[in-house]
Design a protein around this motif. Structure first.
Motif, short mmCIF file in Angstrom:
data_model
loop_
_atom_site.label_atom_id
_atom_site.label_comp_id
_atom_site.label_asym_id
_atom_site.label_seq_id
_atom_site.Cartn_x
_atom_site.Cartn_y
_atom_site.Cartn_z
N THR A 62 0.84 -1.19 0.00
CA THR A 62 0.00 0.00 0.00
C THR A 62 0.88 1.24 0.00
O THR A 62 2.04 1.21 0.41
CB THR A 62 -0.93 0.06 1.23
N ARG A 64 0.26 5.60 0.91
CA ARG A 64 -0.67 6.63 1.39
C ARG A 64 -0.59 7.81 0.44
O ARG A 64 0.48 8.37 0.21
CB ARG A 64 -0.30 7.05 2.81
N THR A 73 -5.72 5.45 1.34
CA THR A 73 -4.83 4.30 1.36
C THR A 73 -5.00 3.55 0.04
O THR A 73 -6.07 3.01 -0.23
CB THR A 73 -5.14 3.36 2.54
N LEU A 75 -4.12 0.52 -2.29
CA LEU A 75 -3.56 -0.82 -2.38
C LEU A 75 -2.91 -0.97 -3.75
O LEU A 75 -3.59 -0.98 -4.77
CB LEU A 75 -4.65 -1.88 -2.19
N TRP A 98 -4.52 -2.49 5.58
CA TRP A 98 -5.44 -1.36 5.56
C TRP A 98 -5.31 -0.50 6.80
O TRP A 98 -5.26 -1.00 7.91
CB TRP A 98 -6.88 -1.83 5.46
N GLU A 99 -5.29 0.81 6.60
CA GLU A 99 -5.27 1.75 7.73
C GLU A 99 -6.70 2.02 8.18
O GLU A 99 -7.54 2.40 7.36
CB GLU A 99 -4.61 3.07 7.31
N SER A 102 -9.21 5.22 6.92
CA SER A 102 -8.78 5.89 5.70
C SER A 102 -9.59 5.37 4.51
O SER A 102 -9.78 4.16 4.39
CB SER A 102 -7.29 5.62 5.43
N ARG A 104 -10.27 3.83 1.01
CA ARG A 104 -9.42 2.83 0.38
C ARG A 104 -9.71 2.76 -1.11
O ARG A 104 -10.83 2.89 -1.55
CB ARG A 104 -9.67 1.46 1.01
N THR A 106 -8.17 0.62 -4.84
CA THR A 106 -7.27 -0.36 -5.42
C THR A 106 -7.67 -0.64 -6.85
O THR A 106 -8.72 -0.23 -7.29
CB THR A 106 -7.28 -1.68 -4.62
N TYR A 118 -11.36 -8.35 -2.13
CA TYR A 118 -11.60 -6.90 -2.08
C TYR A 118 -13.04 -6.61 -1.66
O TYR A 118 -13.31 -5.69 -0.87
CB TYR A 118 -11.33 -6.26 -3.43
N LEU A 123 -14.68 -2.88 -0.53
CA LEU A 123 -14.49 -2.13 -1.77
C LEU A 123 -15.54 -2.58 -2.77
O LEU A 123 -15.35 -3.51 -3.55
CB LEU A 123 -13.08 -2.37 -2.33
N THR A 268 -13.82 2.22 -1.48
CA THR A 268 -14.84 2.25 -0.43
C THR A 268 -15.74 3.47 -0.58
O THR A 268 -16.76 3.55 0.08
CB THR A 268 -14.18 2.29 0.96
#
Length: 285
Positions: A62, A64, A73, A75, A98-99, A102, A104, A106, A118, A123, A268
């Motif tokens: 990942t 940031r 974040t 991926l 994963w944070e 945050s 997300r 990807t 996922y 997601l 997300t």
């Protein structure tokens, strides 16, 4: 989940990571197969490996993107050795990477087995990122548009103003590639797009283009076609990366271009994927 142990990766894991990437079908010069790419992620992001039965069975990475409330974040990669599917390896990696809190984002390329993982991670907004190729001369020339060269800092500053995300490193990375050049697209006196074009082989074309929220779908179409039409590829052909819902996809296809490849973006927050805000860049791949 069986016996899966997740830990931070080190440079000593590079060969094992490359073996996992190649086992999933990745090209030997791309993604986790490339030691320079993984070394970059070790320095700029976070890379973790999952061990099962005493060997590296998967890895994830990942980065940031941005700061403060706009931080995401991203991926970059999630690869699991095909022999380890169904053992919880991918889920264990995501849980560690994963944070909390945050947003997300990807994308998945050549490893569709990861898509259910996922989805379980939340997601659930996704679309294809299309790699379109075709003849530059077939594109309509939008009147009133001009395309100018820019510096990575200028392109990044405009994108940060429009999206709240600082992607200076991304623009510098593309500009450092052969033929890489940040550009801005102007309609009259207004700057309505900023991004990077590249000029070598299959990457000849638009690699990234952020769009001003001051423009609508019509301006998004014209900005893309104006930048593509400004290029002068040796064989007359170029490439552009556009998300599936992007309003410029249909006009480019209507001009006789075709889809070379596809990635799948997921997030997300559907707002992260607004095609008028930015064309996602495969520089994070």
């Amino acid at each position: 989940m069986t016996d899966v142990h997740v830990r931070d990766a080190t440079r000593s894991d590079l060969d094992a990571i490359a073996a996992v990437a190649v086992a999933t079908g990745q090209d030997e010069e791309w993604s986790g197969s490339d030691p320079a790419y993984v070394t970059h992620l070790l320095a700029e992001g976070r890379v973790m490996v999952a061990e099962s039965a005493g060997r590296v069975a998967g890895f994830g990475a990942t980065q940031r993107i941005g700061d403060g409330p706009a931080a995401i974040t991203m991926l970059c990669d999630l690869f699991v050795d095909p022999g380890s599917h169904g053992r919880g390896t991918g889920q264990a990696l995501l849980a560690a990477l994963w944070e909390p809190g945050s947003p997300r984002m990807t994308f998945s390329s050549l490893h569709a087995h990861a898509l259910p993982v996922y989805t379980r991670a939340g997601l659930d907004a996704w679309w294809p990122l299309l790699y379109l190729g075709g003849a530059v001369g077939a594109l309509p020339r939008a009147p009133g548009w001009t395309v100018a060269t820019a510096s990575p800092e200028e392109a990044a500053a405009l994108e940060a103003e429009w999206t709240g995300i600082d992607r200076s490193a991304d623009h510098r990375a593309w500009a450092a590639r052969p033929g890489g050049q940040p550009v801005t697209a102007h309609y009259g006196a207004a700057v309505l797009a900023a991004g990077t074009v590249a000029g070598e082989d299959a990457e000849y074309g638009i690699t990234h283009l952020a769009l001003s929220p001051a423009g609508g779908d019509g301006e998004a179409v014209e900005a893309v076609t104006a930048v593509l039409a400004s290029l002068n590829p040796p064989d007359g052909r170029a490439r552009v990366y556009l998300p599936g819902p992007h309003p410029a996809v249909r006009p480019v296809l209507d001009a006789g271009w075709h889809v070379d490849a596809m990635d799948i973006f997921m997030a997300t927050d559907p707002g992260l994927l607004d095609p008028r805000r930015a064309v996602p860049s495969p520089a994070f791949a």
